[in-house]
Scaffold this motif. Structure first.
Motif, short mmCIF file in Angstrom:
data_model
loop_
_atom_site.label_atom_id
_atom_site.label_comp_id
_atom_site.label_asym_id
_atom_site.label_seq_id
_atom_site.Cartn_x
_atom_site.Cartn_y
_atom_site.Cartn_z
N GLY A 264 0.83 -1.21 0.00
CA GLY A 264 0.00 0.00 0.00
C GLY A 264 0.86 1.25 0.00
N ARG A 265 1.93 1.23 0.79
CA ARG A 265 2.88 2.36 0.80
C ARG A 265 3.54 2.53 -0.55
N CYS A 266 3.83 1.38 -1.20
CA CYS A 266 4.46 1.42 -2.52
C CYS A 266 3.55 2.14 -3.52
N ARG A 267 2.27 1.88 -3.45
CA ARG A 267 1.32 2.53 -4.37
C ARG A 267 1.35 4.05 -4.18
N ASP A 268 1.43 4.47 -2.91
CA ASP A 268 1.52 5.91 -2.64
C ASP A 268 2.82 6.49 -3.19
N PHE A 269 3.91 5.74 -3.00
CA PHE A 269 5.22 6.20 -3.51
C PHE A 269 5.18 6.33 -5.03
N LEU A 270 4.57 5.35 -5.71
CA LEU A 270 4.55 5.37 -7.17
C LEU A 270 3.73 6.54 -7.70
N VAL A 271 2.63 6.87 -7.01
CA VAL A 271 1.82 8.03 -7.42
C VAL A 271 2.69 9.29 -7.37
N LYS A 272 3.60 9.33 -6.37
CA LYS A 272 4.50 10.49 -6.24
C LYS A 272 5.77 10.32 -7.09
N GLU A 274 8.14 8.24 -6.65
CA GLU A 274 9.31 7.98 -5.81
C GLU A 274 9.75 6.53 -6.05
N VAL A 275 10.54 6.36 -7.10
CA VAL A 275 10.90 5.02 -7.59
C VAL A 275 11.88 4.30 -6.66
N ASP A 276 12.90 5.00 -6.18
CA ASP A 276 13.93 4.34 -5.37
C ASP A 276 13.33 3.75 -4.09
N GLU A 277 12.46 4.51 -3.43
CA GLU A 277 11.83 4.01 -2.21
C GLU A 277 10.99 2.76 -2.52
N THR A 278 10.28 2.81 -3.66
CA THR A 278 9.46 1.65 -4.06
C THR A 278 10.33 0.44 -4.34
N GLU A 279 11.45 0.66 -5.02
CA GLU A 279 12.37 -0.44 -5.35
C GLU A 279 12.82 -1.18 -4.10
N LEU A 280 13.16 -0.44 -3.05
CA LEU A 280 13.62 -1.07 -1.81
C LEU A 280 12.54 -1.96 -1.20
N ILE A 281 11.31 -1.44 -1.12
CA ILE A 281 10.23 -2.22 -0.50
C ILE A 281 9.90 -3.44 -1.35
#
Length: 565
Positions: A264-272, A274-281
């Motif tokens: 769910g956090r990844c979806r929020d990151f992708l809307v923004k 924020e690729v690097d943060e998503t990659e880590l999760i």
């Protein structure tokens, strides 16, 4: 006359010093003048002309004016000052003021170094400005092309970017504004500032490219692939629990809940975007899912192995227990014939105790399997420990059984070796008899008796009951060493006797020609008859050498020839 010669020499020295100093200073002036000329011919004017082709406004105009002013100052002020110094140095040389000229030349060199730094600075800055304009033009076009391609891609594949598409569109629009700023700076002649802005645009464009490359695949993983895998694990987990698997210790439900929150956090990151943060999760989620698959697979495999091997393992334990009973019986039988050390004799009893503990451990495992209250992965680990211990006990049993068999084999081999040593002693005795020696020395008789004594002791140890094979081996080794020594000494004794007898015969030839040799030869013959062959050899050799200095060499050659035939 001496004073005249001295004066001439002094004059010559002064003349040579003057000529050398004049030449050195003149050469230095020439070098400095060449450097001055080289600096004047640096392509500053040519480079300034290139600048005139650019937009002569803003930063470019300011820089151009500063460079032209600095160059004019060099040409009209700095260089003339150097010319004056060069002229002054030439005059000082003509006046033979070489020390002063050297100091002036040093000042000129320092001034030229300062001028050179100014010229190098101007040319470097000119190169940066002109180069910036050229690079800005080519790289700016490339950035524009990349920007256009990114906008086209977003337009053509907007659905693959999901809710991140509007954010990416805004970011591309921001870049459009940056390009406009770049164009304005270039138009205003601020090429260096435009260069810095272009570098920033390149970094931002690289980041944009990275986002657009990764967001579609991350969208697929976050919204479809990973949730599907989590559902598969969740369903498999529930089915396994219904089938009787004990899985509470894995805490998979809790971990899956946490992973769903992370996605769910990844979806929020992708809307923004924020690729690097998503990659880590996403990377952590992949590892966790793979780990869950492994855990569930391990439980299935553990159940299969436990149920398949548990009964067979119990039979194997019964087998090694039964075999150990036979080993204990065989050990009791062997003890009647062979001596066993305390540690060796206690092996079967120690193994019996360890097998008893293993049986108890197996009984507990069997009960836990029947109760079905323990995870199969734990039961599997316990079963593997028992199986590993079984293998260790079997190796110890096999090793001890082989040891018992070796005792009988060692006894037979020891008997055969003892018989071989007896035959060797008989052969030595036969060889001594065949040598027809007039007698045997006392030390040799003692050695023969010692060898026979060791053979008898070995035989006695071999006939003891129970048989101590360790002691037999030690006695056998001692007997062998004694007989080896006896054999070596026998060869030496026979050789010594034969040599002394033949030398006495050779020495008898000198009796007629050298009567004084007789007493020594008689003494040697007496020692020979009393079996003191070493003394006989020594006496005879001494006697021959006294009457014939080459006699011993003649004997040696003759004896060797006789040995060959």
């Amino acid at each position: 006359m001496k004073f005249v010669i001295g004066a001439v020499i002094v004059v010559l020295i002064l003349l040579i010093y003057t000529l050398v100093s004049r030449k050195r200073n003149a050469e230095e002036i020439d070098r400095l003048d060449m450097k001055k000329t080289e600096l004047l011919h640096r392509p500053v004017n040519e480079e300034l002309t290139k600048v005139k082709r650019l937009n002569m406004t803003g930063q470019t105009e300011e820089l151009f004016d500063r460079w032209r002013t600095e160059w004019d100052e060099i040409v009209t002020v700095d260089i003339p000052a150097v010319d004056e110094k060069l002229f002054a140095s030439e005059e000082q040389i003509d006046q033979f003021r070489f020390g002063k000229a050297k100091k002036t030349n040093a000042e000129i060199a320092s001034r030229l170094d300062q001028i050179e730094k100014k010229v190098d600075g101007i040319l470097t800055e000119l190169d940066q400005l002109v180069g910036s304009e050229e690079k800005n033009r080519s790289e700016g076009e490339e950035m524009h092309a990349r920007h256009r391609d990114a906008k086209k891609r977003l337009l053509a594949h907007r659905h693959t970017f999901g809710k991140a598409a509007p954010v990416l569109e805004v970011q591309l629009d921001v870049l459009t504004g940056r390009f406009e700023k770049f164009a304005d700076l270039t138009e205003e002649g601020n090429y260096l500032e435009a260069r810095e802005l272009l570098r920033e645009i390149q970094t931002e464009m690289d980041l944009m490219q990275h986002k657009m490359d990764r967001i579609p695949s991350l969208m697929t993983e976050v919204n479809h692939t990973l949730p599907a895998q989590l559902s598969e694990i969740e369903n498999g987990y529930k089915e396994m629990k219904q089938d009787g698997y004990l899985l509470d210790h894995l805490q998979i439900e809790k971990e899956i809940g946490q992973l769903k929150e992370d996605l769910g956090r990844c979806r929020d990151f992708l809307v923004k975007t924020e690729v690097d943060e998503t990659e880590l999760i996403v990377s952590d989620a992949r590892d966790s899912i793979e780990f869950f698959y492994d855990l569930l697979e391990k439980e299935v495999l553990a159940k299969h192995i436990v149920l398949k091997d548990e009964g067979e393992t119990g039979l194997i334990i019964d087998g090694i227990s039964e075999y150990n009973g036979k080993l204990m019986e065989e050990t009791d039988v062997v003890k009647q014939s062979y001596h066993l050390d305390g540690e060796e004799a206690g092996v079967p009893r120690r193994l019996k105790e360890e097998i008893y503990h293993l049986e108890k451990q197996y009984e507990i495992l069997h009960g836990r399997i029947a109760e079905e209250k323990t995870a199969y992965s734990f039961l599997y680990d316990e079963l593997k420990d028992i199986q590993a211990r079984i293998e260790e006990l079997k190796k110890e049993q096999d090793g001890f059984a082989a040891y018992l068999q070796t005792l009988r084999k060692d006894e037979v081999e020891a008997g055969e070796e003892l018989q071989s040593l007896r035959l060797r002693v008989q052969n030595i005795s036969r060889m001594v008899k065949q040598s027809n020696l007039p007698g045997l020395p006392d030390y040799y008789r003692d050695m023969s008796e010692e060898a026979s004594l060791h053979l008898n002791e070995t035989n006695a140890y071999l006939n003891e009951k129970p048989l101590n094979m360790k002691a037999v081996r030690e006695k056998l080794q001692t007997a062998k060493e004694e007989i080896d020594r006896l054999g070596s000494k026998t060869d030496e004794l026979i050789e010594q006797a034969a040599l002394s007898e033949r030398m006495i015969q050779f020495g008898n030839r000198y009796r007629r020609t050298h009567p004084n040799i007789g007493p020594k030869l008689n003494e040697a013959e007496l020692a020979f008859r009393h079996a003191d062959y070493g003394k006989a050899l020594e006496l005879c050799a001494t006697a021959i050498d006294k009457v014939d200095s080459k006699g011993l060499k003649k004997f040696d050659a003759q004896y060797k020839e006789e040995q060959k035939t």
